[in-house]
Each structure stands twice: as structure tokens, then as C-alpha cells.
Design a protein around this motif. Structure first.
Motif, PDB file in Angstrom:
ATOM      1  N   GLU A  17      52.058  48.182  55.967  1.00 48.49           N
ATOM      2  CA  GLU A  17      52.049  47.222  57.062  1.00 48.49           C
ATOM      3  C   GLU A  17      52.973  47.679  58.188  1.00 48.49           C
ATOM      4  O   GLU A  17      52.626  47.605  59.379  1.00 48.49           O
ATOM      5  CB  GLU A  17      52.512  45.865  56.515  1.00 48.49           C
ATOM      6  CG  GLU A  17      52.611  44.754  57.547  1.00 48.49           C
ATOM      7  CD  GLU A  17      53.268  43.505  56.954  1.00 48.49           C
ATOM      8  OE1 GLU A  17      52.627  42.456  56.970  1.00 48.49           O
ATOM      9  OE2 GLU A  17      54.411  43.594  56.445  1.00 48.49           O
ATOM     10  N   PRO A 123      56.554  42.897  61.567  1.00 47.53           N
ATOM     11  CA  PRO A 123      56.004  41.940  60.586  1.00 47.53           C
ATOM     12  C   PRO A 123      57.016  41.516  59.523  1.00 47.53           C
ATOM     13  O   PRO A 123      56.950  40.409  58.999  1.00 47.53           O
ATOM     14  CB  PRO A 123      54.844  42.724  59.949  1.00 47.53           C
ATOM     15  CG  PRO A 123      54.443  43.724  60.981  1.00 47.53           C
ATOM     16  CD  PRO A 123      55.714  44.108  61.681  1.00 47.53           C
TER      17      PRO A 123
ATOM     18  N   THR B   3      47.734  43.788  58.133  1.00 46.79           N
ATOM     19  CA  THR B   3      48.614  43.694  59.292  1.00 46.79           C
ATOM     20  C   THR B   3      48.988  42.259  59.608  1.00 46.79           C
ATOM     21  O   THR B   3      49.719  42.007  60.534  1.00 46.79           O
ATOM     22  CB  THR B   3      47.945  44.299  60.537  1.00 46.79           C
ATOM     23  OG1 THR B   3      46.674  43.685  60.688  1.00 46.79           O
ATOM     24  CG2 THR B   3      47.775  45.799  60.390  1.00 46.79           C
ATOM     25  N   ASN B   5      50.807  38.909  59.937  1.00 47.75           N
ATOM     26  CA  ASN B   5      52.232  38.596  59.907  1.00 47.75           C
ATOM     27  C   ASN B   5      52.591  37.601  58.825  1.00 47.75           C
ATOM     28  O   ASN B   5      53.736  37.476  58.450  1.00 47.75           O
ATOM     29  CB  ASN B   5      52.662  38.014  61.258  1.00 47.75           C
ATOM     30  CG  ASN B   5      52.780  39.104  62.293  1.00 47.75           C
ATOM     31  OD1 ASN B   5      52.904  40.280  61.942  1.00 47.75           O
ATOM     32  ND2 ASN B   5      52.733  38.720  63.547  1.00 47.75           N
TER      33      ASN B   5
END
Lengths: 135, 212
Positions: A17, A123, B3, B5
Motif C-alpha cells: 500500500e 495511508p 490503496t 485509506n
């Protein structure tokens, strides 16, 4: 100069990520991505700053015990890690571009004493200031 | 590649979603020593609510609005927030408002009424009372003291825009202004209403409600 800082690391909650964020959204490049069992050494670099690497590391075994790793993940997620600063030529243009890519901004561009700064998070929760210095 | 959040990528421990009463009791003093007790995915979402208050502290932030930002139930939001950040959400908001008000008092010539309005208070009285409770001084006294210490307002532009060409109001000029601002945030470890009651031997009680 014979000495310099080469790598500074961040803790991230997930390296895939983080890699997607720093490369696809912020425009960094992968410098090193090697694995040894569960361990993964992952660094990225800013295309205009080849002498410096930003490490994207997950807290966990074999380096850290599970409880310590969990505590670190909590600290990162609370946004309690120290601030990071990205220098940019044009804060507003960069803000528009990154926002369109889905970057989570915590502060819109603001003029302060001739500088323009904005804030965003990765993130995992690491907080960045993006600063356009006065000329 | 993931991806999102909000999607935690690590498997969550079961205890993170259903907290035991004993864990609640252990953290009731606000000094949770069990860093592992809150799920990082939840903390990341609570951080989002804190960030939103930071970005717009002049706005109203009732619990339902904050809970939506964090994607947490209203019943759990305030307790989870306090456990994560050490203060209840409403009190955190007050510290941010006072921080901004102090900066405006120092850096601008705006009338105090205007500062109260800009920082989110509906009435000058509430602003002045809360400001005194938190800082120990009245807004006017803070402005006078800052001026006496040599902080001149940064030109005619409001502090939010800093004034082009103006210098930062101290030798902290090499530190990003946004970070200097956070460093000057007032600490607020007790409820404002509670502090007021204690100091005044208050009989009338407070008309303001602190969100627990």
C-alpha cells in the motif's frame, strides 16, 4: 562532501500500500526492494534527489516482537510520528494534482509569511507538510 | 494493490472490535498503558476526525458528524477518541480554537468580537469565558502582553494569510509555521466546565455541556 544521510525510514502499515502511494501518487521511484523471508527492505527516492532514500518499513518480526510492533502500528495510525516535509515549487499546483490522485489532504494550501504550505497523510497516518518556500 | 485509506491490511485482533468492560475501566483515567488495546485501523479513522477538526476548528463538530468521518458508531466515538488521543473530542476542539484565537490576537488587529466569531464561538461571552478558563488570561490581556513583548501584527493582512513579505513573528522562522502553531497549543487536561466550577466554587453550575 564525504558523509551524508542516505536512508531515513518510516513505519508503514502495509508495504504494498505504501509503495503504491509513494510511487503512483507522490511520484517517487523504487530504489531497493529486496526480501529475505518475511523481511522486506523497501526504499523509494524522489526523482530529483537521487542521493536520499526514504525507507518504507513495517514494524514486526523478525526485528521486533509482536507487542512492540502493535504499539508502533498504533502510534503511526494516531499520526504521532514526527512531521515530514516535502519541498515543492508550486504548492497549489501540486495540491491540485495530488488531490486528483486521491491523496488525503489534512490542510489546503495556506499562505504564511510568503511561504505556501499544505498538509497530507500517507495511508498509514504519517503526516507530511508540503511547503513552497518564499523566493 | 490495496490503496484504500480505510481498509486495514493486517488481520484484526478480535478484541479490537468488542472491548471488554475491564479494558474500559483500565483506561478511565485517560492514561491507557496498553498501546495494543486499540486497533490501528480504528485509530487511523479516528485520526481522520481529528484532522478534520484541525482543518476547520471554527465549524461545529457534534459527535454524529465526527463519528461519520471515522466510520464509527456514535456510541463508541467519544470514548474511542478519548482513549486514542487523551482528551474528549469536544475538549480537543476547544484547544484548537483557543490556539487560533491566540494567533489572531497576536498577529492581527482584528477586533476581539471578530476573532470570537472567526474561531467558531456564537457569543463573545462564551468565547471570553472559555478563553480565560483555558489560558488564565482574558483575550484583551493576551493581546496587550503579546504587543508589549514586541509581536506586531503582520501588516494589515489577516494572520491566516500571513501577509506577503512579512516575517514570522519570532525567531522560529526556520520552523514550518504550521508546526510552530501546534507547539503553542494550550494544554487542556481538565474539562473547562469542571475547572470553572472548581475555581469559582460554582453553585449555578455550567450551562455548557462537555461531551464525555
Amino acid at each position: 562532501m564525504s558523509q551524508s544521510v542516505e536512508v531515513v525510514g518510516l513505519y508503514v502499515r502495509d508495504q504494498d500500500e505504501a509503495l503504491a502511494f509513494y510511487v503512483e501518487k507522490l511520484g517517487f521511484r523504487v530504489h531497493t526492494d529486496v526480501r529475505n523471508g518475511d523481511y522486506r527492505w523497501l526504499t523509494v527516492q524522489h526523482p530529483e534527489q537521487p542521493s536520499f532514500q526514504l525507507g518504507l518499513f513495517t514494524p514486526g518480526p523478525p526485528v521486533l516482537d509482536a507487542a512492540t510492533a502493535q504499539a508502533l502500528r498504533a502510534i503511526v495510525a494516531k499520526g504521532a510520528m514526527p512531521p515530514l516535509v516535502l519541498n515543492v515549487d508550486d504548492c497549489r499546483a501540486t495540491y491540485d494534482r495530488l488531490l486528483a490522485r486521491g491523496v488525503e489532504f489534512t490542510q489546503e494550501p495556506v499562505d504564511r509569511y510568503g511561504n505556501v504550505d499544505a498538509g497530507f497523510r500517507d495511508p498509514s497516518g504519517n503526516g507530511w507538510k508540503m511547503i513552497q518556500a518564499r523566493r | 494493490m490495496p490503496t484504500s485509506n480505510t481498509t486495514p491490511t493486517a488481520p484484526l485482533p478480535a478484541k479490537a472490535t468488542s472491548r471488554k468492560p475491564s479494558a474500559k475501566a483500565a483506561s478511565s483515567d485517560g492514561l491507557s498503558n496498553d498501546l495494543a488495546s486499540q486497533d490501528p485501523g480504528l485509530l487511523r479513522r479516528l485520526l481522520r476526525a481529528k484532522d478534520r477538526m484541525d482543518a476547520a476548528s471554527h465549524e461545529d463538530w457534534p459527535v454524529p458528524r465526527l463519528a461519520r468521518v471515522s466510520d464509527v458508531s456514535e456510541a463508541h466515538f467519544a470514548r474511542s477518541f478519548k482513549e486514542a488521543f487523551g482528551v474528549p473530542p469536544h475538549r480537543y476542539l476547544l484547544t484548537r480554537r483557543i490556539e487560533r484565537a491566540k494567533a489572531l490576537l497576536r498577529d492581527t488587529d482584528l477586533p476581539i468580537t471578530e476573532i470570537a466569531f472567526q474561531t467558531g464561538w456564537g457569543s463573545l461571552g462564551t468565547f471570553g469565558r472559555t478563553f480565560r478558563d483555558i489560558t488564565g488570561e482574558s483575550p484583551g490581556a493576551v493581546r496587550a502582553r503579546e504587543r508589549a513583548a514586541g509581536h506586531e501584527p503582520a501588516g494589515l493582512a489577516p494572520a491566516r494569510t500571513g501577509g506577503h513579505g512579512a516575517k514570522p513573528p519570532s525567531d522560529l522562522g526556520r520552523v514550518p509555521a504550521c508546526i510552530v502553531s501546534a507547539a503553542q497549543r494550550p494544554g487542556l487536561t481538565t474539562a473547562v466546565s469542571e475547572k470553572r466550577r472548581r475555581e469559582a466554587g460554582d453553585i449555578n453550575g455550567s450551562t455548557e455541556k462537555e461531551i464525555p
